[in-house]
Design a protein around this motif. Structure first.
Motif, PDB file in Angstrom:
ATOM      1  N   ILE A 139       0.901  -1.144   0.039  1.00 30.61           N
ATOM      2  CA  ILE A 139      -0.019   0.003   0.013  1.00 30.61           C
ATOM      3  C   ILE A 139       0.739   1.313  -0.016  1.00 30.61           C
ATOM      4  CG2 ILE A 139      -1.470   1.443   1.395  1.00 30.61           C
ATOM      5  CD1 ILE A 139      -3.070  -1.206   2.161  1.00 30.61           C
ATOM      6  N   SER A 140       1.963   1.338   0.838  1.00 34.93           N
ATOM      7  CA  SER A 140       2.845   2.367   1.038  1.00 34.93           C
ATOM      8  C   SER A 140       3.474   2.831  -0.594  1.00 34.93           C
ATOM      9  CB  SER A 140       3.889   2.067   1.984  1.00 34.93           C
ATOM     10  OG  SER A 140       3.115   1.903   3.324  1.00 34.93           O
ATOM     11  N   SER A 141       3.736   1.724  -1.308  1.00 38.05           N
ATOM     12  CA  SER A 141       4.342   1.954  -2.335  1.00 38.05           C
ATOM     13  C   SER A 141       3.420   3.009  -3.589  1.00 38.05           C
ATOM     14  CB  SER A 141       5.038   0.821  -3.063  1.00 38.05           C
ATOM     15  OG  SER A 141       3.872  -0.269  -3.467  1.00 38.05           O
ATOM     16  N   GLN A 142       2.130   2.830  -3.180  1.00 36.99           N
ATOM     17  CA  GLN A 142       1.231   3.346  -4.273  1.00 36.99           C
ATOM     18  C   GLN A 142       0.891   4.952  -3.928  1.00 36.99           C
ATOM     19  OE1 GLN A 142      -2.735   1.282  -4.531  1.00 36.99           O
ATOM     20  NE2 GLN A 142      -1.639  -0.642  -3.632  1.00 36.99           N
ATOM     21  N   LYS A 143       0.214   5.490  -4.871  1.00 37.14           N
ATOM     22  CA  LYS A 143      -0.148   6.898  -4.676  1.00 37.14           C
ATOM     23  C   LYS A 143      -1.551   6.929  -4.273  1.00 37.14           C
ATOM     24  CE  LYS A 143      -0.632  11.189  -7.313  1.00 37.14           C
ATOM     25  NZ  LYS A 143       0.061  12.020  -6.087  1.00 37.14           N
ATOM     26  N   ILE A 144      -1.935   7.334  -3.075  1.00 35.58           N
ATOM     27  CA  ILE A 144      -3.000   7.154  -2.579  1.00 35.58           C
ATOM     28  C   ILE A 144      -4.015   8.154  -3.049  1.00 35.58           C
ATOM     29  CG2 ILE A 144      -4.348   6.774  -0.377  1.00 35.58           C
ATOM     30  CD1 ILE A 144      -2.634   4.506  -0.931  1.00 35.58           C
ATOM     31  N   PRO A 145      -5.361   7.982  -3.526  1.00 34.92           N
ATOM     32  CA  PRO A 145      -6.259   9.127  -3.812  1.00 34.92           C
ATOM     33  C   PRO A 145      -7.050   9.329  -2.520  1.00 34.92           C
ATOM     34  CG  PRO A 145      -7.243   6.936  -4.370  1.00 34.92           C
ATOM     35  CD  PRO A 145      -5.864   6.427  -3.869  1.00 34.92           C
ATOM     36  N   LEU A 146      -6.358  10.413  -1.898  1.00 35.12           N
ATOM     37  CA  LEU A 146      -6.858  10.409  -0.402  1.00 35.12           C
ATOM     38  C   LEU A 146      -8.429  11.023  -0.186  1.00 35.12           C
ATOM     39  CD1 LEU A 146      -6.028  10.645   2.614  1.00 35.12           C
ATOM     40  CD2 LEU A 146      -5.275  12.821   2.179  1.00 35.12           C
ATOM     41  N   ARG A 147      -8.624  11.902  -0.928  1.00 27.95           N
ATOM     42  CA  ARG A 147      -9.903  12.396  -1.017  1.00 27.95           C
ATOM     43  C   ARG A 147     -11.127  11.220  -1.291  1.00 27.95           C
ATOM     44  NH1 ARG A 147     -14.233  14.545  -4.099  1.00 27.95           N
ATOM     45  NH2 ARG A 147     -15.373  16.011  -3.121  1.00 27.95           N
ATOM     46  N   GLN A 148     -10.672  10.440  -2.144  1.00 29.46           N
ATOM     47  CA  GLN A 148     -11.632   9.250  -2.629  1.00 29.46           C
ATOM     48  C   GLN A 148     -11.807   8.419  -1.573  1.00 29.46           C
ATOM     49  OE1 GLN A 148      -9.617  10.757  -4.544  1.00 29.46           O
ATOM     50  NE2 GLN A 148     -10.277  11.091  -6.728  1.00 29.46           N
ATOM     51  N   VAL A 149     -10.582   7.884  -1.031  1.00 33.47           N
ATOM     52  CA  VAL A 149     -10.665   7.018   0.114  1.00 33.47           C
ATOM     53  C   VAL A 149     -11.140   7.466   1.177  1.00 33.47           C
ATOM     54  CG1 VAL A 149      -9.109   5.936   1.688  1.00 33.47           C
ATOM     55  CG2 VAL A 149      -8.294   5.860  -0.525  1.00 33.47           C
ATOM     56  N   CYS A 150     -11.073   8.932   1.721  1.00 31.61           N
ATOM     57  CA  CYS A 150     -11.871   9.123   2.708  1.00 31.61           C
ATOM     58  C   CYS A 150     -13.243   9.282   2.487  1.00 31.61           C
ATOM     59  CB  CYS A 150     -11.184  10.698   3.340  1.00 31.61           C
ATOM     60  SG  CYS A 150      -9.486  10.488   3.549  1.00 31.61           S
ATOM     61  N   LEU A 151     -13.831   9.636   1.363  1.00 27.92           N
ATOM     62  CA  LEU A 151     -15.290   9.958   1.071  1.00 27.92           C
ATOM     63  C   LEU A 151     -15.767   8.272   1.088  1.00 27.92           C
ATOM     64  CD1 LEU A 151     -15.369  12.424  -1.781  1.00 27.92           C
ATOM     65  CD2 LEU A 151     -16.040  12.742   0.728  1.00 27.92           C
ATOM     66  N   GLN A 152     -15.339   7.482   0.742  1.00 23.40           N
ATOM     67  CA  GLN A 152     -15.670   6.033   1.026  1.00 23.40           C
ATOM     68  C   GLN A 152     -15.768   5.793   2.490  1.00 23.40           C
ATOM     69  OE1 GLN A 152     -13.658   2.844  -0.835  1.00 23.40           O
ATOM     70  NE2 GLN A 152     -14.952   1.361  -0.253  1.00 23.40           N
ATOM     71  N   ILE A 153     -14.925   5.986   3.279  1.00 21.67           N
ATOM     72  CA  ILE A 153     -14.825   5.743   4.595  1.00 21.67           C
ATOM     73  C   ILE A 153     -15.840   6.656   5.296  1.00 21.67           C
ATOM     74  CG2 ILE A 153     -13.645   6.072   6.713  1.00 21.67           C
ATOM     75  CD1 ILE A 153     -10.980   5.544   5.117  1.00 21.67           C
ATOM     76  N   GLN A 154     -16.141   7.734   4.955  1.00 22.44           N
ATOM     77  CA  GLN A 154     -17.279   8.663   5.624  1.00 22.44           C
ATOM     78  C   GLN A 154     -18.483   8.313   5.260  1.00 22.44           C
ATOM     79  OE1 GLN A 154     -17.413  12.334   3.860  1.00 22.44           O
ATOM     80  NE2 GLN A 154     -19.048  13.216   5.470  1.00 22.44           N
ATOM     81  N   GLN A 155     -18.596   7.475   4.066  1.00 27.23           N
ATOM     82  CA  GLN A 155     -20.011   7.057   3.723  1.00 27.23           C
ATOM     83  C   GLN A 155     -20.273   5.697   4.238  1.00 27.23           C
ATOM     84  OE1 GLN A 155     -19.401   7.271  -0.659  1.00 27.23           O
ATOM     85  NE2 GLN A 155     -20.587   9.098  -0.667  1.00 27.23           N
ATOM     86  N   MET A 156     -19.257   4.890   4.352  1.00 27.85           N
ATOM     87  CA  MET A 156     -19.637   3.745   5.012  1.00 27.85           C
ATOM     88  C   MET A 156     -19.126   3.314   6.359  1.00 27.85           C
ATOM     89  SD  MET A 156     -20.649   2.443   2.137  1.00 27.85           S
ATOM     90  CE  MET A 156     -20.998   0.841   2.281  1.00 27.85           C
ATOM     91  N   MET A 157     -18.340   4.036   7.200  1.00 28.06           N
ATOM     92  CA  MET A 157     -18.024   4.076   8.468  1.00 28.06           C
ATOM     93  C   MET A 157     -18.749   4.862   9.524  1.00 28.06           C
ATOM     94  SD  MET A 157     -14.207   4.025  10.219  1.00 28.06           S
ATOM     95  CE  MET A 157     -13.379   2.663   9.047  1.00 28.06           C
TER      96      MET A 157
END
Length: 256
Positions: A118-136
């Motif tokens: 995971i650390s070697s990837q470029k993380i799409p931070l906003r998209q990841v956080c929006l998924q977490i916000q919607q689901m968690m």
């Protein structure tokens, strides 16, 4: 437990959306043979029934599993650790220590195999956080914030870049500024920390302090994250303890 079976049995909603894409790419890079792991990965999905699709759940929040929380934490931790332009070994050791404490050595080792990819990837931070916000749920998102500050503080201080990154994450996760300041204050030393932790101004009356304590004790109560499993109770208990200490400090200062 093999890696394929571990991840196949642990995840719920995070199989879909941008988080699922990150996991998929990380799995594709694993040294472990994914041909055998893939069968277990698929069977894990079958055993628990059809996994909910992220796009179909934006109006209905699924319960967050321990694995969903674990993967979300790994992804966000990789972003925070790299926020100041380097990966400090103390922060990496802190993450590993926390995972060993929560999950045991075998599961923690599996998590770190995933974390490296995971650390070697470029993380799409906003998209990841929006998924977490919607689901968690909110309580679990607060728990994520507490862990992220703990990671940033592992090397002795939270740098400006790390704080900026965590602040950005908080905004994307839908964490209010008051909740953000409350959790942040648990990792800093200042004369008004107790007030910030309880989310009240220094001008608050004794009755307002008592009311704030009741509200915060309810918000941070460990039972709020029981659905994540007993492995996450320690972190929740730490937040709860700091709320109690903040209240006791004000009791002494105000004499009530």
């Amino acid at each position: 437990m093999s890696f394929g079976k571990w991840i196949g049995a642990s995840l719920g909603w995070s199989f879909g959306g941008p988080i699922g894409a990150i996991i998929g790419l990380a799995l594709g890079s694993m040294v472990d043979s994914f041909s055998s792991g893939k069968e277990e990965y698929t069977s894990g999905r079958t055993q628990q029934g059809r996994r909910p699709n992220y796009r179909t759940q934006q109006q209905r929040r699924a319960q967050t599993t321990s694995g969903d929380f674990e993967v979300s934490l790994l992804i966000l931790a990789s972003v925070v650790i790299k926020a100041d332009g380097k990966q400090d070994q103390r922060e990496l050791d802190y993450v590993r220590q926390q995972f060993v404490s929560m999950y045991g050595k075998e599961r923690a080792n599996n998590a770190f195999r995933l974390f490296k990819n995971i650390s070697s990837q470029k993380i799409p931070l906003r998209q990841v956080c929006l998924q977490i916000q919607q689901m968690m749920d909110h309580a679990s998102r607060l728990q994520l914030m507490h862990f992220l500050f703990g990671i940033a503080k592992a090397d002795g201080m939270v740098t400006a870049d790390e704080e900026k990154t965590i602040y950005t994450i908080a905004g994307y996760l839908g964490i209010s500024s008051r909740d953000y300041e409350s959790i942040k204050s648990m990792f800093y030393n200042s004369s008004d920390n107790a007030y910030k932790i309880l989310e009240i101004p220094k001008s608050a009356t004794v009755e307002e302090i008592k009311k704030a304590y009741r509200n915060m004790a309810k918000k941070y109560h460990p039972d709020k994250v029981l659905h994540l499993g007993k492995e996450h109770q320690k972190g929740a208990e730490e937040k709860f303890r700091q709320v109690q200490e903040a209240y006791e400090q004000l009791q002494k200062e105000r004499g009530f």
